[in-house]
Design a protein around this motif. Sequence first.
Motif, PDB file in Angstrom:
ATOM      1  N   GLY A 362       0.832  -1.274  -0.066  1.00  0.00           N
ATOM      2  CA  GLY A 362      -0.069  -0.159   0.040  1.00  0.00           C
ATOM      3  C   GLY A 362       0.873   1.141  -0.004  1.00  0.00           C
ATOM      4  O   GLY A 362       1.953   1.297  -0.418  1.00  0.00           O
ATOM      5  N   PHE A 363       0.229   2.315   0.521  1.00  0.00           N
ATOM      6  CA  PHE A 363       0.977   3.502   0.489  1.00  0.00           C
ATOM      7  C   PHE A 363       0.596   4.449   1.554  1.00  0.00           C
ATOM      8  O   PHE A 363      -0.826   4.452   2.139  1.00  0.00           O
ATOM      9  CB  PHE A 363       0.894   4.400  -0.830  1.00  0.00           C
ATOM     10  N   ILE A 364       1.262   5.507   1.746  1.00  0.00           N
ATOM     11  CA  ILE A 364       0.833   6.666   2.665  1.00  0.00           C
ATOM     12  C   ILE A 364       1.034   7.774   1.899  1.00  0.00           C
ATOM     13  O   ILE A 364       2.151   8.191   1.016  1.00  0.00           O
ATOM     14  CB  ILE A 364       1.872   6.587   3.763  1.00  0.00           C
ATOM     15  N   SER A 365       0.195   9.001   1.845  1.00  0.00           N
ATOM     16  CA  SER A 365       0.124   9.849   1.374  1.00  0.00           C
ATOM     17  C   SER A 365      -0.096  11.209   2.274  1.00  0.00           C
ATOM     18  O   SER A 365      -0.979  11.252   3.084  1.00  0.00           O
ATOM     19  CB  SER A 365      -0.757  10.034   0.304  1.00  0.00           C
ATOM     20  N   GLY A 366       0.238  12.440   1.624  1.00  0.00           N
ATOM     21  CA  GLY A 366      -0.155  13.779   2.562  1.00  0.00           C
ATOM     22  C   GLY A 366       0.120  14.926   1.520  1.00  0.00           C
ATOM     23  O   GLY A 366       0.980  15.062   0.482  1.00  0.00           O
ATOM     24  N   ASP A 367      -0.796  15.927   1.565  1.00  0.00           N
ATOM     25  CA  ASP A 367      -0.676  16.983   0.764  1.00  0.00           C
ATOM     26  C   ASP A 367      -0.972  18.368   1.780  1.00  0.00           C
ATOM     27  O   ASP A 367      -1.397  18.324   2.902  1.00  0.00           O
ATOM     28  CB  ASP A 367      -2.110  17.102   0.109  1.00  0.00           C
ATOM     29  N   VAL A 368      -0.526  19.497   1.360  1.00  0.00           N
ATOM     30  CA  VAL A 368      -0.491  20.875   1.781  1.00  0.00           C
ATOM     31  C   VAL A 368      -1.007  21.634   0.617  1.00  0.00           C
ATOM     32  O   VAL A 368      -0.378  21.780  -0.632  1.00  0.00           O
ATOM     33  CB  VAL A 368       0.844  21.136   2.404  1.00  0.00           C
ATOM     34  N   GLU A 369      -2.066  22.636   0.992  1.00  0.00           N
ATOM     35  CA  GLU A 369      -2.551  23.469   0.020  1.00  0.00           C
ATOM     36  C   GLU A 369      -2.333  24.846   0.660  1.00  0.00           C
ATOM     37  O   GLU A 369      -2.771  25.106   1.814  1.00  0.00           O
ATOM     38  CB  GLU A 369      -4.028  23.244  -0.349  1.00  0.00           C
ATOM     39  N   TYR A 370      -2.154  25.790  -0.077  1.00  0.00           N
ATOM     40  CA  TYR A 370      -2.092  27.263   0.173  1.00  0.00           C
ATOM     41  C   TYR A 370      -3.117  28.194  -0.489  1.00  0.00           C
ATOM     42  O   TYR A 370      -3.235  27.886  -1.799  1.00  0.00           O
ATOM     43  CB  TYR A 370      -0.665  27.887   0.179  1.00  0.00           C
ATOM     44  N   ILE A 371      -4.008  29.044   0.309  1.00  0.00           N
ATOM     45  CA  ILE A 371      -4.876  29.730  -0.472  1.00  0.00           C
ATOM     46  C   ILE A 371      -4.710  31.303   0.270  1.00  0.00           C
ATOM     47  O   ILE A 371      -5.032  31.014   1.497  1.00  0.00           O
ATOM     48  CB  ILE A 371      -6.397  29.093  -0.574  1.00  0.00           C
ATOM     49  N   ASP A 372      -5.046  32.297  -0.297  1.00  0.00           N
ATOM     50  CA  ASP A 372      -4.897  33.351   0.118  1.00  0.00           C
ATOM     51  C   ASP A 372      -6.281  34.152  -0.335  1.00  0.00           C
ATOM     52  O   ASP A 372      -6.315  34.587  -1.272  1.00  0.00           O
ATOM     53  CB  ASP A 372      -3.658  34.355  -0.304  1.00  0.00           C
ATOM     54  N   TYR A 373      -7.199  34.015   0.929  1.00  0.00           N
ATOM     55  CA  TYR A 373      -8.526  34.686   0.400  1.00  0.00           C
ATOM     56  C   TYR A 373      -8.768  36.091   0.241  1.00  0.00           C
ATOM     57  O   TYR A 373      -9.536  36.754  -0.216  1.00  0.00           O
ATOM     58  CB  TYR A 373      -9.501  33.947   1.570  1.00  0.00           C
ATOM     59  N   THR A 374      -7.727  36.666   0.650  1.00  0.00           N
ATOM     60  CA  THR A 374      -7.724  38.276   0.878  1.00  0.00           C
ATOM     61  C   THR A 374      -7.494  38.550  -0.989  1.00  0.00           C
ATOM     62  O   THR A 374      -7.417  39.754  -1.264  1.00  0.00           O
ATOM     63  CB  THR A 374      -6.626  38.847   1.435  1.00  0.00           C
ATOM     64  N   THR A 375      -7.078  37.713  -1.749  1.00  0.00           N
ATOM     65  CA  THR A 375      -6.795  38.031  -3.168  1.00  0.00           C
ATOM     66  C   THR A 375      -8.179  37.759  -3.890  1.00  0.00           C
ATOM     67  O   THR A 375      -8.196  38.059  -5.134  1.00  0.00           O
ATOM     68  CB  THR A 375      -5.660  37.232  -3.723  1.00  0.00           C
ATOM     69  N   THR A 376      -9.182  37.283  -3.193  1.00  0.00           N
ATOM     70  CA  THR A 376     -10.313  37.169  -3.878  1.00  0.00           C
ATOM     71  C   THR A 376     -10.956  38.666  -4.396  1.00  0.00           C
ATOM     72  O   THR A 376     -10.707  39.771  -3.658  1.00  0.00           O
ATOM     73  CB  THR A 376     -11.579  36.910  -2.952  1.00  0.00           C
ATOM     74  N   HIS A 377     -11.387  38.847  -5.507  1.00  0.00           N
ATOM     75  CA  HIS A 377     -11.468  40.153  -6.075  1.00  0.00           C
ATOM     76  C   HIS A 377     -12.743  40.400  -6.987  1.00  0.00           C
ATOM     77  O   HIS A 377     -13.477  39.468  -7.879  1.00  0.00           O
ATOM     78  CB  HIS A 377     -10.594  40.603  -7.036  1.00  0.00           C
ATOM     79  N   LEU A 378     -13.832  41.268  -6.434  1.00  0.00           N
ATOM     80  CA  LEU A 378     -14.908  41.570  -7.444  1.00  0.00           C
ATOM     81  C   LEU A 378     -14.729  42.804  -8.366  1.00  0.00           C
ATOM     82  O   LEU A 378     -14.015  43.676  -7.826  1.00  0.00           O
ATOM     83  CB  LEU A 378     -16.132  41.863  -6.339  1.00  0.00           C
ATOM     84  N   SER A 379     -15.440  42.625  -9.375  1.00  0.00           N
ATOM     85  CA  SER A 379     -15.302  43.926 -10.485  1.00  0.00           C
ATOM     86  C   SER A 379     -16.325  44.742 -10.280  1.00  0.00           C
ATOM     87  O   SER A 379     -17.487  44.163 -10.196  1.00  0.00           O
ATOM     88  CB  SER A 379     -15.018  43.218 -11.780  1.00  0.00           C
TER      89      SER A 379
END
Length: 493
Positions: A362-379
């Motif tokens: 079998g296997f072992i797996s790991g992930d890390v994600e980065y998201i900066d919500y302050t860059t969300t933008h409305l026009s």
Amino acid sequence: MKIKYLLSIIAIVAITKDSFAQYSQDAIRFSTFQTGSTSRIKAIGNAGTAVGGDLSSVSGNPAGLGFFTHSEVSITPEYDNSKISSSFFGQAGSANRNDVNMSNAAIVFYQQLTTRGRDKSKGWLSINYGAGYSRTNNFYENVAYGGTNQTSSISDYYAGIAKREVSQYGSVNPSGLDGWAYDHVLIDNFGPATDPNSYASTVNVPVRQLAGITRTGGQSEFNLSFGANYSNKLYIGLGLAITDIRYNSHARFTENGNAIITNGGNPTDFSSTFAQDQSTKGSGFNAKLGIIYKPIQALRLGFVFTSPTFYNIDDSYSEGVATQYTGGKSHQNESEPYQLSYNLRTPLKLAGGASVFIGKYGFISGDVEYIDYTTTHLSSNDSYTADGDNSDIKSLYRSTVNLHVGAEVNVNSLVYLRGGYSQQGNPMKDLGSDIKTVSGGIGFHFGAYFVDATYARVTGKQTIFPYEVGTTSPFADLKKTNNNAFLTLGYRF
């Protein structure tokens, strides 16, 4: 536009006490989507960035398509049970909902690139193409809370609007909440009509308050991807997603109590309901670039760049107030739907992961994600100025890190056991909590056919405010639990 801005702080459709703009809250709501995946990857906590060879690669890391040595197709329906427990002025409440949706469907086509007489382990060995559908966000939920409020009435909120309206325009707005509340005698002017400070609530506290919210809809993607295999060491992939939003919210906030509706008169019992209805539809697109590298046979390192999603969104919002006095008059007002189209750009996402394969076990797996919500933008456009919403996004939200870990055990050539955990970071600076998921599953392989089943328990907390009146604003603490079941049916050909 003025009415929508003033009323958006009625947080029975909001997620924060301090935001005065509905669109900034929706922008974050539509930016917290997750990668769609099969039951197998969901079972290992969605830690699939470096795994490869799973149909989740169509919507996740497209480089994983390079691991396929055959064509494959699967579908994944989902059962979702939502339960939200509430606490409002010490009184407990709860609401449930059950729904069935299509979570994932995908197909990959294998194309070998090696030619006669060439070393079949060197160079570009294959390029595989995939297409699929995945559900990336689920908005289905019911919310209910209620209790006795000893300190304020929603009419205090109406009076606050009246003060601002009179101060700015010289009178209450006959087509707005303040004008309706004035006509319903929930507020009155205890002095000159042109004096903003003369407006106050006629309602006596305590009052009994009840809130109910029904939300439906979700976000989804249609993905087109390809992945290539170079020397069984380096895998690269590219994907394009056409995205879709469907969100509906129906909220009712009811208050029962008594009010002094005539000068020097006795209190009169009443029941008043504030209603809000929102319908939002949108479509957009994003792109993914993925890499998986095997420095040694047992180790896979993965990386995915997901571009911002660019949405065009159509929003419709309406509201109304209905009041009934015991033995007296009834009043009812309802607005025409306010229609607005606007553009939204969600944050980009960076994900990295590693998978360690332990031979045939079998296997072992790991992930890390980065998201900066302050860059969300409305026009902004001719009908809408987004400056206030974008300012709220930068001041009320933050960057987050999402974590995913999981493992798969090969019991034998037919049976696979899986387990995982993930934690999605809370985008708000204050209030709320991270969303935590514990998952487990089992898989069966029968020649060219396979069946994977997964159970996932998702938990999180949220605080909502039914209206804003300063330090005495009431709030409800919500504890959310989702029990989800996924079943993948697949075939290799």
